[in-house]
Write a protein that holds these residues in place. Sequence first.
Motif, mmCIF file in Angstrom:
data_model
loop_
_atom_site.group_PDB
_atom_site.id
_atom_site.type_symbol
_atom_site.label_atom_id
_atom_site.label_comp_id
_atom_site.label_asym_id
_atom_site.label_seq_id
_atom_site.Cartn_x
_atom_site.Cartn_y
_atom_site.Cartn_z
ATOM 1 N N SER A 164 -2.744 0.688 -5.912
ATOM 2 C CA SER A 164 -4.138 0.342 -6.219
ATOM 3 C C SER A 164 -4.558 -1.002 -5.620
ATOM 4 O O SER A 164 -5.702 -1.185 -5.221
ATOM 5 N N ALA B 214 8.405 -7.427 -8.503
ATOM 6 C CA ALA B 214 8.810 -6.045 -8.218
ATOM 7 C C ALA B 214 9.284 -5.333 -9.478
ATOM 8 O O ALA B 214 9.140 -4.122 -9.618
ATOM 9 N N GLU B 215 9.847 -6.088 -10.416
ATOM 10 C CA GLU B 215 10.307 -5.485 -11.653
ATOM 11 C C GLU B 215 9.144 -4.860 -12.429
ATOM 12 O O GLU B 215 9.297 -3.848 -13.083
ATOM 13 N N ARG B 216 7.991 -5.488 -12.347
ATOM 14 C CA ARG B 216 6.843 -5.013 -13.128
ATOM 15 C C ARG B 216 5.977 -4.028 -12.365
ATOM 16 O O ARG B 216 5.262 -3.220 -12.951
ATOM 17 N N CYS B 217 5.997 -4.114 -11.056
ATOM 18 C CA CYS B 217 5.103 -3.287 -10.237
ATOM 19 C C CYS B 217 5.520 -1.821 -10.322
ATOM 20 O O CYS B 217 6.691 -1.497 -10.190
ATOM 21 N N VAL B 218 4.563 -0.923 -10.544
ATOM 22 C CA VAL B 218 4.889 0.498 -10.622
ATOM 23 C C VAL B 218 4.572 1.220 -9.316
ATOM 24 O O VAL B 218 4.640 2.444 -9.233
ATOM 25 N N GLY B 219 4.213 0.464 -8.294
ATOM 26 C CA GLY B 219 4.079 1.039 -6.953
ATOM 27 C C GLY B 219 2.926 2.003 -6.786
ATOM 28 O O GLY B 219 3.007 2.938 -5.981
ATOM 29 N N CYS B 220 1.825 1.784 -7.494
ATOM 30 C CA CYS B 220 0.734 2.760 -7.463
ATOM 31 C C CYS B 220 -0.163 2.608 -6.243
ATOM 32 O O CYS B 220 -0.932 3.503 -5.910
ATOM 33 N N LEU C 170 3.141 1.668 -1.023
ATOM 34 C CA LEU C 170 3.734 2.980 -1.294
ATOM 35 C C LEU C 170 5.098 3.065 -0.627
ATOM 36 O O LEU C 170 5.290 2.571 0.488
ATOM 37 N N PRO D 115 -2.574 -1.762 -12.859
ATOM 38 C CA PRO D 115 -2.214 -1.332 -14.212
ATOM 39 C C PRO D 115 -1.143 -2.235 -14.822
ATOM 40 O O PRO D 115 -1.044 -2.338 -16.035
ATOM 41 N N ALA D 116 -0.345 -2.896 -13.976
ATOM 42 C CA ALA D 116 0.728 -3.748 -14.496
ATOM 43 C C ALA D 116 0.280 -5.202 -14.656
ATOM 44 O O ALA D 116 1.104 -6.072 -14.918
#
Lengths: 283, 244, 344
Positions: free
Chosen positions: C231, C223-229, C266, C317-318
């Motif tokens: 995809s 979760a720290e790395r995920c930017v929640g996009c 999301l 992306p992450a």
Amino acid sequence: MKRLQEVKSNEALDLYYPTMCEIVDAKQLTDLEKWYELKLPGGQDLGHEPGQFVEVSAFGIGEAPISISSSPSKEGSFELCIRQVGTLTKVLKRYEKGDTLGIRGPFGKGYPIEKMYGKDILIVAGGIGLVPLRSLINFVLDNRQEFGRLIILYGAKNPSELLFTDELDVWQRRDDVELHVTVDQGDPSWEGNTGVITTLIPELDLNLNKTIAAITGPPIMYKFVVMSLKSKQLPDSHIYLSLERRMKCGVGKCGHCQINGVYCCQEGPVFNYVDIKPLEEAL
Amino acid sequence: MKPKVAFFDFTSCEGCQLNKLNLENDLLDILKHVEIVEFREAMDDKADAYDIAFIEGSISSPSCVERIHDIRRRSKILVALGSCAVNGGVNAMKNLQPIDEVRETVYGEDKYLFATLPAMSVSSIVKVDYEVRGCPMTQQDFLKLLVSLVLGKQAPRYDSPVCVECKLSENECLYNRGMVCLGPITRGGCDAICPSFGQFCTGCRGLLDEPNYIGMLEVMTNHGISLDEAKKRMLLFNSNEVQL
Amino acid sequence: MECYSLKQSDVPALIDHLGAYGEVIAPHRKGDVSYSFEPVKDSEKVVLEYNRTLLPLKKCFLPPTEKLMDFSLKDMSYKPTEVPIKPAVYFGIHSYEMQSILRLDHSMLSGKAESNYFNRRKKSRFIGVSFSPDEYHFSESVGISIEEMEGFDLYLNKVSDDYQLYIISDKGKDLLKGFDKLIQAEPIHVEGREFNKKIRYHYNRLPRVFQYAYHSKVWAEVAERCVGCGSCNLTCPTCFCFDVNDQVEVTAEDGMRRRSWDSCMLSTFAEVAGGENFREHTLNRTRHRLYRKFKYITDEEGLPWCVGCGRCTAFCPADISMVDIINDLIREDEKAQFHKTVRV
Ligand SMILES: Cc1cc2nc3c(=O)[nH]c(=O)nc-3n(C[C@H](O)[C@H](O)[C@H](O)COP(=O)(O)OP(=O)(O)OC[C@H]3O[C@@H](n4cnc5c(N)ncnc54)[C@H](O)[C@@H]3O)c2cc1C
Ligand code: SF4
Ligand code: SF4
Ligand code: SF4
Ligand code: SF4
Ligand code: FES
């Protein structure tokens, strides 16, 4: 796993088309809640169980899951009560007698009436939670001799938010209904109980083997009510709760209503406490 | 009765204004539903009331503050149009420099004659009922909001990232092409117009409610730009929002 | 199983021949480094050697956005969108993609069967093709080999420069009637197509790992790395969640109700009016995404609901990797087991 070959053409359904229903009566109950009586085309019965819901839609605005508030024993029309909180529900405030609304449903599983016959029914309703429970209450009242005691605990934030006050009066006067109303915060004219709904529970004298509890209210209410009931030694399997989740389809497809692996619109919204206890996301 | 609509201009590039005048065919349809009573400026001598006031540009001087309070008093619904009005937009970049420096670059010797404030969103001064995001805002968005208002519907806020629309149009992600894009944390609703044309998203519609800033900076730097550059990109349209 | 050899140079002729049954949809180049399933206009443009398409084949049966109805605000009436039952051939499909369609069948047809999906799916034919796994494919780890033929009507196996064509179903046989460029052949076993990315456990051990992984530290790390996009969900062939919304024309008189793919990654996916969010943090959402693939449905249907296509990883992306997360969970589980044994 379900395979395409197993599905016959006539089993594939148009799931997303509403039936247009006329509003035959409407009344603003409080600042925030409005009550509607609707009729299906030709006065057909909706054929619901207490605790089930419908998807209500107004074109151009959207759709939302709303509990059926009237008892199945009421024929020819059904009732909803809607709190104005968002896009659709605020627009519905303007809908009056003569307007039409789209209805899909009834959906989901309601209260297990079969298991409730002959039992004492304990209703615990917080705020708008009275809306679905009113369907059950009126069903019990319409078949009064089939059930044991009917105990209703109802809590609202303040006296002006109490719903169905006419009916509350009637229930209060009946001697086969034990109604206890409380508000979190009273006003100068309020003479009843004040305090959260759980304060009503310790006083109750319950026949534990015979009592079935039905609880509906805001998410934070459940934990506390369940705790109080458990401290009264009511068995878990005698507790039913109706859970609210975001819902976009009502038919087990859109995925929004999942509670861990369980689809609230299919397995619920009414659940036996035993079934949701292992679900971390439930309460 | 048709709702009375007015447009007012504050500190902006007027890109949004131009956009609106480009509505061509749709204009006739709109006029069926509303009556435009004011176009920018000149309302000193009018004590009119408006059903819907559209505000463009950010608030950046004491006189702007006074004027926006006045407009708010006279309007039932107030809508912020475009990035500048919604969150200060590019204008807010100046907030990152000490205010005296800004005055000096902009006004030179005369800096003490002009009072200037940090570029602020309209909502930091008065209550804003709705917003149309983007720099410039798009016609579709503006029309969508107008239609919602005509229908008496509370226009829902678009709260998914640009990537969602980018995926739905089956774009090749710019990250897979070695570019760096702000799409993941930017509030969409623009149909991912920039990535669809091979341009990275600059975040012009503002950021999501609780973006993962650190994660995003990591993504950007892992894809070849410096931390400094990454921060600059993030701040471009959103210096009032970003907390780094 | 009948087996024929087919020359590489005759593939376009086969595609043209299949066109007699219905529209042919096949992989094409898209952008700089990507592929996409598109209707065939020129059979020479079809690309049979591809790693994966941007969007899964799902898009043909459950479109990214789909109009459910037109409505009129003038008289509050609506017109349903009719989905015609059209014959179509899906050509050049990888085995994991086929498996994803079979899973999607279950999702859309079990319980209440949805007519929109059913109609699109009714007359579809599938022609499989083998592939060389890249650094993201891991379908073997979820029980799907390159040559898994379930669901296909015909299957093309690349053998050196040409293909071997297998007839898998009667429908497949019918499709080939009148096509004369095939020569009967002995099936050849192709060696050397290895998967680079692997889950360390057999997939039937994963539900047990997940049973104890709910409160794992791994979720917070991801979760720290995920930017929640979103995809990962939006490109996943077995994700099927959607959103429904109404759009009104500028005239404020007509409009349509549409549904479009949604993503449980999301932040607003499980949010309700009044502000309650039942999966408030990225941690809750990441966990839910993986439990949907390896636990919830798997417990009921006995199969992982992930087909190992690698899209969620390749398009993140992450650079968050499905396989790495699972291997981390496995490692953590092993550690816990070890500590238990030591204590006893
Ligand atoms: C089984 C069930 C029964 C319900 N019964 C009633 C009732 O009898 N009376 C009543 O007033 N309310 C009821 N609700 C809550 C009601 O559905 C929401 O208040 C309503 O969806 C808000 O929609 P909106 O468009 O006004 O709000 P917005 O916030 O604009 O919501 C947009 C969309 O999000 C979804 N959504 C948002 N909030 C909720 C929510 N709380 N529950 C489900 N979906 C949501 C809906 O799909 C909605 O279309 C019930 C909810 C459920 C799940
Ligand atoms: S190109 Fe940008 S907006 Fe599109 S998916 Fe990639 S990161 Fe998201
Ligand atoms: S893609 Fe980004 S920069 Fe382009 S219009 Fe959308 S939000 Fe603005
Ligand atoms: S694609 Fe990656 S960054 Fe985006 S939501 Fe999924 S895991 Fe998070
Ligand atoms: S979870 Fe990832 S690897 Fe598995 S099927 Fe979905 S996109 Fe493919
Ligand atoms: S509401 Fe769509 S799946 Fe339950």
